[in-house]
Every structure is written in structure tokens, then in C-alpha cells.
Design an enzyme around this catalytic site. Structure first.
Site, PDB file in Angstrom:
ATOM      1  N   ASP A   1       0.849  -1.199   0.000  1.00  0.00           N
ATOM      2  CA  ASP A   1       0.000   0.000   0.000  1.00  0.00           C
ATOM      3  C   ASP A   1       0.882   1.246   0.000  1.00  0.00           C
ATOM      4  O   ASP A   1       1.829   1.350   0.790  1.00  0.00           O
ATOM      5  CB  ASP A   1      -0.922   0.000   1.229  1.00  0.00           C
ATOM      6  CG  ASP A   1      -1.980   1.088   1.145  1.00  0.00           C
ATOM      7  OD1 ASP A   1      -3.003   0.855   0.473  1.00  0.00           O
ATOM      8  OD2 ASP A   1      -1.786   2.157   1.745  1.00  0.00           O
ATOM      9  N   ILE A   2       0.577   2.181  -0.899  1.00  0.00           N
ATOM     10  CA  ILE A   2       1.350   3.420  -0.980  1.00  0.00           C
ATOM     11  C   ILE A   2       1.030   4.294   0.239  1.00  0.00           C
ATOM     12  O   ILE A   2      -0.133   4.566   0.522  1.00  0.00           O
ATOM     13  CB  ILE A   2       1.039   4.183  -2.279  1.00  0.00           C
ATOM     14  CG1 ILE A   2       1.376   3.305  -3.492  1.00  0.00           C
ATOM     15  CG2 ILE A   2       1.829   5.485  -2.335  1.00  0.00           C
ATOM     16  CD1 ILE A   2       0.969   3.921  -4.812  1.00  0.00           C
TER      17      ILE A   2
ATOM     18  N   HIS B   1      -5.171  14.202  -9.212  1.00  0.00           N
ATOM     19  CA  HIS B   1      -5.229  12.789  -9.598  1.00  0.00           C
ATOM     20  C   HIS B   1      -4.206  12.435 -10.674  1.00  0.00           C
ATOM     21  O   HIS B   1      -3.784  11.274 -10.771  1.00  0.00           O
ATOM     22  CB  HIS B   1      -6.640  12.434 -10.069  1.00  0.00           C
ATOM     23  CG  HIS B   1      -7.644  12.406  -8.956  1.00  0.00           C
ATOM     24  ND1 HIS B   1      -7.657  11.417  -7.999  1.00  0.00           N
ATOM     25  CD2 HIS B   1      -8.643  13.264  -8.627  1.00  0.00           C
ATOM     26  CE1 HIS B   1      -8.635  11.642  -7.135  1.00  0.00           C
ATOM     27  NE2 HIS B   1      -9.249  12.767  -7.495  1.00  0.00           N
TER      28      HIS B   1
ATOM     29  N   GLU C   1      -4.535   2.471  -4.725  1.00  0.00           N
ATOM     30  CA  GLU C   1      -3.084   2.498  -4.526  1.00  0.00           C
ATOM     31  C   GLU C   1      -2.574   1.210  -3.888  1.00  0.00           C
ATOM     32  O   GLU C   1      -1.496   1.169  -3.301  1.00  0.00           O
ATOM     33  CB  GLU C   1      -2.702   3.688  -3.643  1.00  0.00           C
ATOM     34  CG  GLU C   1      -3.136   3.567  -2.192  1.00  0.00           C
ATOM     35  CD  GLU C   1      -4.549   4.056  -1.911  1.00  0.00           C
ATOM     36  OE1 GLU C   1      -4.851   4.371  -0.745  1.00  0.00           O
ATOM     37  OE2 GLU C   1      -5.361   4.123  -2.856  1.00  0.00           O
TER      38      GLU C   1
END
Length: 308
Positions: A176-177, A189, A219
Site C-alpha cells: 500500500d502506498i 489525480h 493504490e
């Protein structure tokens, strides 16, 4: 792309039929066909293992195999090569059954006209290529070009079957970022999408050839670590984390890092239970301050019992 030449495997035990088909392709003016003949299914398997072919022209009546069994047997060994069936059975039901078994098309031996045989062959190759392109597209994430969730699910199932049958271990991870919302808030975005693509490339490039990385939403990414024990998992996680930490920043304000949670898969696991444990380890990594790797180790006794 037009087809001007092809390599054809002719699986036919009847010498006269094989001679006629070979001459049909020799007379063709629009296509150059290199033909290799196999007189049995066993010989066909040998040739398929030795060379690459564009198409298989298959007789359903062979000395070592009969009917739809031949199609299924070839399909078990290769899914990419189109099969055109030739049969002395004129019933339309036989042809449709052949297609259901994995053939691209069928042709009665009573209809082996020059133009029809060559046309069916070329069309079968083109349809197979289109089908494979569509299948490939359905397994890819359109933004990043890496595997998508569906592809990840298919690979998990395949690895689970290997684990059950052969005992080959594998692990799964969720990446996960970190602070991704702030990326979108600061750069919009468009910047967020660029960061996602950058992380996807890093994960893909850092993966071993036998591993799979997939984007499973937003993400978040999944990694399937093939042929991997829980003792090997930590160093593989850290390799991914460090590679992303060392990426060149897209802006001065944004430094991209990730948190990774992972677990080893048990024979009793399904997709959901395994990734839930990886997600729990991911939560622990984020709670510890992010840019961290964590492994769900509570299952180690079960893993040890599984190995024993």
C-alpha cells in the site's frame, strides 16, 4: 496482421488424406505453409515439444486416441495453438462437440476443397490470436499494464493447487502506498496516477520471474511470492520496500514509500483468508509508522505442521 506463411502440424494416420492435404497447401498461392506430419497422438506430442507451430490440423480417428479425447489431450499441453478438426463424421453435432472440447473449427473430410481448407486454417489462426489478445487484456490493469485482481485470483488458485498436490510453499503480500491521499491533495489525480504507475513498475521490475505483482485497487497491490517459505519472505518484502524508497521523486514535495504486509499460505487457505492475514500484517506495518514490512507469524506452528 495478414498471414503469409505458417507452420502446420498435420496429425493424420491416413497416407492418402495426408498427401491430399499437403498438396492443397502446396497449390495455395496466397500462403506458404510448412507442414510436419504426425501419424499418432503420441508423435504429435513429441513434435509439439520440439517445435513451435501456428496451427494443428487434427484427425479425430487416430490409432492411439479417438474422438474428442485427442482435442482435450492437446489442449492440456497447450492452450495457445489453434486446432482445426477434420473428421469423416458429417454430423453437425460432432463438429460442435469438437469446438466445445477446445477446437477452433471443424471440417468434414468430404469437404476438403482447396479454398475451404486454407481459408479455415487462416481464419482459425486469426481468431485464436484475437481470443488470446482479449484474454490477455482481461488480465491486465489498464492504467499500469501489470496484472489485475482477476489475474491474481487465477494465479492464487493455481499456486494453491500446486501446494496441495506437491507441497510447494508460497506466500502473498499486500503493498500500500503511504499517505496516498496527500499525493492526490497536493498534485491532483494526475500526479496520483503517475505515482501508481511508478510503484507498479518498481514492483514488477523487482519481482523474481516466477512471482506475480497485481494492482488490486486504488493504490493497493498484491504480490504472490511463488515457491517461497515464511523464512524467505522478509528479505523479499524488504527488497520491494527499498526499491520503492529509492525511486526518484516525481516532485520535490512528494517522497514515495510503501508499507507491506505478508503471510505464508496454508493448504487450508482460500484467497480471502490468506489475503486477510496479509492485510492484518499491513495494518500493523502502517500502525508502526509506515515504510515498514510486517509478516503475519501467528500461523508459524501451522506452517511447521504443514511442512512436517
Amino acid at each position: 496482421m495478414p498471414i503469409e506463411s505458417l507452420r502446420l502440424l498435420l496429425v493424420e494416420d491416413n497416407d492418402l488424406d495426408a498427401m491430399f492435404i499437403t498438396r492443397v497447401f502446396e497449390r495455395a498461392t496466397v500462403i506458404d505453409a510448412q507442414i510436419e506430419r504426425a501419424s499418432s497422438l503420441g508423435e504429435a506430442f513429441e513434435k509439439l515439444g520440439q517445435s513451435d507451430f501456428d496451427i494443428v490440423l487434427l484427425d479425430l480417428g487416430l490409432p492411439d486416441s479417438n474422438g474428442l479425447q485427442s482435442i482435450r489431450a492437446i489442449r492440456e499441453r497447450t492452450t495457445s495453438i489453434p486446432i482445426v478438426v477434420q473428421t469423416g463424421d458429417d454430423r453437425i453435432e460432432t463438429g460442435f462437440a469438437a469446438i466445445e472440447a477446445g477446437a477452433q473449427d471443424f471440417l468434414s473430410k468430404h469437404d476438403l476443397k482447396d479454398h475451404l481448407l486454407t481459408r479455415l486454417t487462416v481464419h482459425a489462426i486469426l481468431r485464436q490470436r484475437q481470443m488470446l489478445e482479449l484474454q490477455e487484456a482481461s488480465l491486465r490493469d489498464s492504467m499500469t499494464g501489470i496484472a489485475n485482481r482477476r489475474c491474481c485470483d487465477i494465479e492464487f488458485k493455481r499456486r494453491s493447487e500446486i501446494l496441495s498436490h506437491d507441497g510447494v510453499p508460497f506466500c502473498v503480500g499486500i503493498v500500500d502506498i503511504d499517505h496516498f491521499k496527500s499525493v492526490n491533495d497536493s498534485g491532483g489525480h494526475d500526479l496520483g496516477d503517475r505515482v501508481i504507475r511508478q510503484v507498479a513498475r518498481s514492483l514488477r521490475d523487482t519481482c523474481r520471474p516466477k512471482d506475480l505483482v497485481a494492482r488490486i485497487g486504488g493504490e493497493e497491490f498484491a504480490v504472490i511470492f511463488s515457491d517461497t517459505t515464511i523464512d524467505e519472505l522478509g528479505s523479499l518484502q524488504q527488497k520491494h520496500r527499498r526499491a520503492i524508497e529509492e525511486l526518484e521523486s516525481l516532485t520535490e514535495e512528494i517522497k514515495v514509500t510503501v508499507s507491506i504486509g505478508a503471510t505464508c499460505v496454508l493448504a487450508s487457505d482460500d484467497n480471502r483468508s490468506a489475503f486477510q492475514r496479509a492485510d492484518s500484517a499491513l495494518y500493523t506495518a502502517k500502525k508502526a509508522g509506515r515504510n515498514q514490512c510486517r509478516i503475519e507469524t501467528a500461523i508459524r506452528p501451522a506452517i511447521n505442521g504443514q511442512i512436517a
